[in-house]
Design an enzyme around this catalytic site. Structure first.
Site, PDB file in Angstrom:
ATOM      1  N   ASP A 475      64.808 -64.393  73.726  1.00  0.00           N
ATOM      2  CA  ASP A 475      64.257 -65.531  74.375  1.00  0.00           C
ATOM      3  C   ASP A 475      62.991 -65.324  74.590  1.00  0.00           C
ATOM      4  O   ASP A 475      62.193 -66.438  74.712  1.00  0.00           O
ATOM      5  CB  ASP A 475      64.848 -65.452  75.729  1.00  0.00           C
ATOM      6  CG  ASP A 475      66.424 -65.469  75.943  1.00  0.00           C
ATOM      7  OD1 ASP A 475      67.099 -64.655  75.148  1.00  0.00           O
ATOM      8  OD2 ASP A 475      66.814 -66.377  76.488  1.00  0.00           O
ATOM      9  N   GLU A 613      76.448 -67.654  67.388  1.00  0.00           N
ATOM     10  CA  GLU A 613      77.042 -66.598  68.296  1.00  0.00           C
ATOM     11  C   GLU A 613      78.613 -66.850  68.257  1.00  0.00           C
ATOM     12  O   GLU A 613      79.361 -66.045  68.871  1.00  0.00           O
ATOM     13  CB  GLU A 613      76.507 -66.444  69.561  1.00  0.00           C
ATOM     14  CG  GLU A 613      75.070 -65.972  69.953  1.00  0.00           C
ATOM     15  CD  GLU A 613      74.859 -65.615  71.085  1.00  0.00           C
ATOM     16  OE1 GLU A 613      75.628 -65.768  71.880  1.00  0.00           O
ATOM     17  OE2 GLU A 613      73.564 -65.388  71.659  1.00  0.00           O
ATOM     18  N   LYS A 737      78.075 -72.579  69.801  1.00  0.00           N
ATOM     19  CA  LYS A 737      77.838 -72.469  70.948  1.00  0.00           C
ATOM     20  C   LYS A 737      76.670 -72.986  71.254  1.00  0.00           C
ATOM     21  O   LYS A 737      76.074 -73.756  72.271  1.00  0.00           O
ATOM     22  CB  LYS A 737      77.946 -70.966  71.284  1.00  0.00           C
ATOM     23  CG  LYS A 737      77.154 -70.497  72.798  1.00  0.00           C
ATOM     24  CD  LYS A 737      77.151 -68.988  72.819  1.00  0.00           C
ATOM     25  CE  LYS A 737      76.654 -68.755  74.261  1.00  0.00           C
ATOM     26  NZ  LYS A 737      76.298 -67.462  74.372  1.00  0.00           N
ATOM     27  N   GLN A 738      75.527 -72.819  70.352  1.00  0.00           N
ATOM     28  CA  GLN A 738      74.024 -73.400  70.564  1.00  0.00           C
ATOM     29  C   GLN A 738      73.537 -73.719  68.995  1.00  0.00           C
ATOM     30  O   GLN A 738      74.029 -73.237  68.044  1.00  0.00           O
ATOM     31  CB  GLN A 738      73.292 -72.423  71.174  1.00  0.00           C
ATOM     32  CG  GLN A 738      73.349 -71.092  70.536  1.00  0.00           C
ATOM     33  CD  GLN A 738      72.579 -70.079  71.438  1.00  0.00           C
ATOM     34  OE1 GLN A 738      71.833 -70.281  72.498  1.00  0.00           O
ATOM     35  NE2 GLN A 738      72.561 -68.727  71.232  1.00  0.00           N
TER      36      GLN A 738
END
Length: 920
Positions: A475, A613, A737-738
């Site tokens: 992050d 992921e 997921k993203q």
């Protein structure tokens, strides 16, 4: 100083408090940062000079002469204040996070002082870099986990009228409630009115902050007004060490007691100390508090009795008398120190000295507010309101009968809602400005401070909760840009956390049979891999493998951040002393992972996971990793090429440095060769032909039945848990997921990405990029808050309207807890920083490549304009953009020219100049 002088002169504290509340919204400076300080002087000949000298802006004999009703012409700014008008147990956990007060060194959740851990409240205090490791027995398995420690709670300050109950929310005698989080000042205030069975009506008001001016200090001011009675009461002020790590429901089966008592004692009549030590890492944490009565004027020293009951609790019961309508004021100053601090004789002595030397609440608050003012000057991003919202303040004031009220939260929500702050999907509104200010506020609270002497990075959930056990992830890559463009020294300090763990990263790589340095997916105290190997699925009540440690791209993300920091700052000492070594070791790691394919004559990387992921391997070989993840391979190519270029440049300014790192010309040439010949998979057939495949073999996976699963489950963000509970697996399907492949469009501009791919021997035309964005958005569950952020960024190139919708949804993630309860475990730090960065770099088209500041705005139609300041190699540049033009101005303190390319045209901004460039 003002309040000390006022007390010495006998100014009635009730007068002073009425004035302070009345003028809290008055703007004394052009930017409205500071409140107006007014002195009430009953003896003008005696006191006027003293009050002026002590900091009063205005001195009057009677506050009635001020016509305070006129203050409504200068209303609260709903873009800067979160306000709630009722107590709501269901949303209290989220509210506590949104009202967390921190300064980069430590942070305290915004729980009501004196509440205990329960299903409603979670008072928590955390310190950057304070971790502890425990062993647990879970479902018959021995599990070792490391956590950021919930340290002793310094805030308890509880009022109990004689023969009554403690005045805390949740009791049936709470009749009025109001809470405000002032982002501009970094102050949390709360007013509660109680009425007991005897008809006694009592108002309790608190103000609280964690000092930005002195990182070891925090403070609470408590005001009690007996509205219709006189009599005795007790204020219990204590430090509570009987705490645990219980914030995350999934972790509650783990061992959670991290603190052992060292000493708990009274230091003097006002000061108490509680020192603890973590039971595995051996970190000593000392908290000292000073509780002092400051009003009414002329009061006698109260009777104090020690609080008994545990060697993890220390405090005093302060017995006081109140008269009807006369405010009773106490202040509690707290200081903290740890064995990680520098220049400590002992932690308890440091904490005690800090608290005993601390000024009073008001003076500490003034310094704190001034520091926030300086930070807002550098960090604020102001957006222009769209047409439907330009008269929000005016219309709301009219509805309120001429008096503007800040936005109010209704029950069950965590942030302001209603007509004052609409969602604004059809254009920028006060809601978006509030969210941007909130996000900037919490990023600064987490990252702020003298990072050069603080060995800690920023956890994915900040200092706000125990989500992800406080660990550091990738992050950071979302956080650094907004910091580096304003306060690069903060980024430098955070990157030093990674440098200090370089040897551990080397050991991680060696243990896996690789060369160089491999950073862990989850990092904590020493840089070991903290990622769990199994994940508990509450749907299936089963353990499922967690192979997230195979997200090797975290090392590339760190390298990317180092290179971007160097690009913006040209910090040669960081490059030669730290940065180059990190880049070289990361490059060596990925070189050792590459395999040569004799058939294609290209290099490949196997056994990794991408940011997605949901795919840790192929359907037939789960957990084995993937071949040629596009994000990993393209980023590897760029890092290798840029590291080679940097090392060659270093050789020209320090010819001994490459030799010191044992880098040969042959090794550099090898990096350059591999960087041009890494494999990137593309779709070759059908409508998707010509776009990047997420990884080799992705095109062979099954399409997913999105409609059926949305109808069945509603929220399908975590399809990995849903499918595992059904006996299925995400590895079988084209779903994410993203954002994964699209992350390349987040990290690189269109021009950069095109240049990188062409250097590798590939092409991605603009129309193919547009199809790629559409393709992957249709196959994402947005199971991470970061996903909508990235999709908003890349959509700005292809579909600005869609970009604005996604951006708005991203802004709401924590403000409205859109993920259904995760915010109570801490903020989503990467998301918060990324939304601010979206305005600065995405919508403004800001780049700092090739020693030039580039601006090429691509703002959605819903955003009329924006204004912010950056610092490029120490030079401040003020940027204001609209749909029609860009204006850049030299900021105060600019001392040399800044070369710029604005909308494709070359310009030079000189000190004292302003340029306006029309947009096509």
């Amino acid at each position: 100083m003002f309040w000390e002088a006022a007390r010495e002169l006998g100014v009635d504290v009730a007068d002073a408090m009425v004035l302070e509340d009345a003028v809290s919204g008055v703007k004394a400076a052009s930017d409205g940062r500071f409140g107006l300080v007014i002195g009430v002087d009953r003896e003008p000949e005696l006191g006027k000079g003293r009050l002026k000298a002590a900091g009063a802006h205005l001195v009057v004999q009677d506050y009635g002469t001020l016509h305070l009703e006129d203050r409504t012409t200068t209303p609260f700014d709903p873009a800067w204040v979160l306000r709630w008008d009722r107590f709501d147990p269901a949303s209290e956990g989220t509210r506590e996070v949104l009202c967390t007060l921190a300064n980069g060194y430590w942070g305290t959740r915004g729980a009501v002082p004196g509440t205990h851990i329960s299903s409603v409240h979670y008072p928590g205090t955390y310190m950057a870099g304070v971790f502890n490791r425990l062993t647990s027995m879970v479902q018959g398995r021995v599990v070792e986990t490391e956590h950021m420690v919930n340290i002793q709670d310094w805030t308890p300050l509880v009022v109990t009228p004689r023969h009554g109950r403690p005045l805390l929310p949740g009791e049936e005698n709470l009749v009025e409630y109001g809470q405000e989080m002032d982002l501009r000042r970094g102050v949390l205030s709360r007013t509660m009115t109680f009425e007991d069975e005897q008809g006694r009506r009592t108002t309790v008001h608190t103000r609280q902050f964690t000092s930005l001016a002195n990182r070891h200090l925090a403070a609470i001011e408590l005001t009690v007004v007996a509205e219709n009675w006189s009599g005795d009461l007790t204020v219990r002020s204590k430090i509570e060490g009987r705490v645990a790590n219980l914030n995350v429901s999934d972790d509650r089966t783990l061992a959670n007691q991290h603190l052992e008592p060292v000493q708990a004692r009274e230091i003097d009549g006002e000061t108490v100390l509680l020192e603890t030590a973590t039971n595995q890492s051996g970190i000593h944490v000392a908290v000292a508090t000073r509780t002092r009565q400051v009003a009414p004027v002329g009061h006698h020293e109260p009777i104090r009795r020690p609080v008994d009951g545990s060697d993890l609790v220390v405090g005093q019961d302060i017995l006081l008398h109140v008269d009807e309508g006369v405010p009773l004021v106490l202040e509690k100053i707290a200081a903290v120190a740890t064995s990680h601090d520098h220049a400590n004789a002992s932690v308890w002595e440091s904490a005690v000295k800090d608290v005993q030397r601390a000024q009073n609440f008001r003076n500490l608050l003034t310094l704190h507010e001034q520091r926030w003012g300086t930070n807002w000057d550098r960090f604020s991003v102001r957006i222009d309101l769209a047409e439907p919202y330009r008269h929000q303040r005016r219309s709301t004031a009219a509805e309120a009968g001429g008096e503007y009220a800040p936005p109010v939260v209704d029950a069950g929500h965590s942030a302001p809602v209603g007509s004052a702050v609409p969602m604004g999907k059809d254009g920028a509104s006060l809601r978006q400005q509030l969210a941007l200010n909130l996000h900037t506020f919490h990023v600064l609270q987490t990252a702020y401070g003298r990072r050069r002497d603080l060995d800690a990075s920023v956890g994915a959930r900040g200092l706000h909760g125990e989500g992800y056990r406080g660990h550091i992830f990738w992050d950071e890559i979302y956080v650094y840009p907004m910091l580096t463009l304003r306060r690069p020294e903060i980024t430098r300090g955070l990157l030093m956390y990674r440098y200090r763990r370089l040897n551990e990263a080397r050991a991680n790589a060696q243990a896996e049979g690789w060369a160089g340095a491999m950073y862990p997916w989850q990092s904590g105290a020493d840089g070991s891999e903290e990622t769990p190997t199994e994940l508990w699925n509450p749907r299936s009540r089963m353990w499922m493998p967690d192979n997230s440690h195979n997200q090797r791209h975290v090392s590339l993300d760190i390298a990317y951040s180092v290179l971007r920091y160097i690009e913006i700052t040209k910090d040669t000492s960081f490059i030669s002393d730290y940065g180059a070594e990190m880049l070289v070791e990361i490059s060596r790691f990925f070189m050792s992972m590459t395999l040569h394919n004799a058939v294609t004559d290209r290099y490949e990387i196997h056994g990794v996971m991408g940011p997605d992921e949901f795919h840790d391997g192929y359907p037939e070989t789960p957990g084995s990793g993937l071949r040629n993840n596009a994000y990993t391979n393209v980023l590897t190519s760029w890092v290798l090429a840029e590291t080679a270029r940097l090392v060659r440049w270093l050789d020209t300014i320090d010819d001994g440095l490459p030799e010191l790192m044992e880098i040969s010309e042959e090794e550099i040439e090898r990096w350059e060769e591999v960087s041009t010949r890494l494999t990137v998979p593309f779709f070759e057939e059908g409508e998707e032909a010509g776009i990047l495949a997420q990884f080799e073999g992705y095109q062979d996976l099954l399409e997913f039945d999105w409609e059926a699963y949305r109808a069945k489950y509603g929220n399908i963000g975590r399809m990995d848990l849903i499918l595992q509970a059904e006996g299925d697996a995400t590895n079988r399907y084209k779903l994410s997921k993203q954002a994964d492949t699209l992350m390349l469009g987040y990290l690189f501009s269109a021009e950069e990405l095109d240049r990188i791919l062409r250097r590798m021997g590939y092409e991605l035309p603009e129309e193919a990029f547009e199809r790629m964005v559409t393709y992957y958005e249709a196959r994402s569950t947005h199971g991470s808050t970061l996903s909508r952020l990235v999709h908003a960024w890349v959509s700005a190139r292809t579909d600005p309207d869609r970009s604005w919708d996604l951006f708005t949804e991203a802004l709401e993630s924590d403000l409205s807890d859109t993920q259904g309860g995760t915010t109570k475990e801490g903020i989503h730090l990467g998301l918060m920083a990324g939304t601010v960065d979206t305005v600065i770099r995405c919508y403004a088209g800001l780049e700092t490549r090739d020693d030039v500041v580039r601006l090429h705005p691509r703002m959605p139609a819903q955003l009329p304009g924006a204004r912010f300041t950056i610092r490029f190699r120490q030079q401040p540049v003020v940027i204001q953009m609209t749909q029609r033009e860009v204006t850049v101005a030299a900021g105060e303190g600019m001392w040399h020219d800044v070369p710029m390319i604005i909308a494709g045209r070359e310009h030079t901004l000189s000190p004292g100049e302003k340029l306006t460039v029309p947009l096509g």
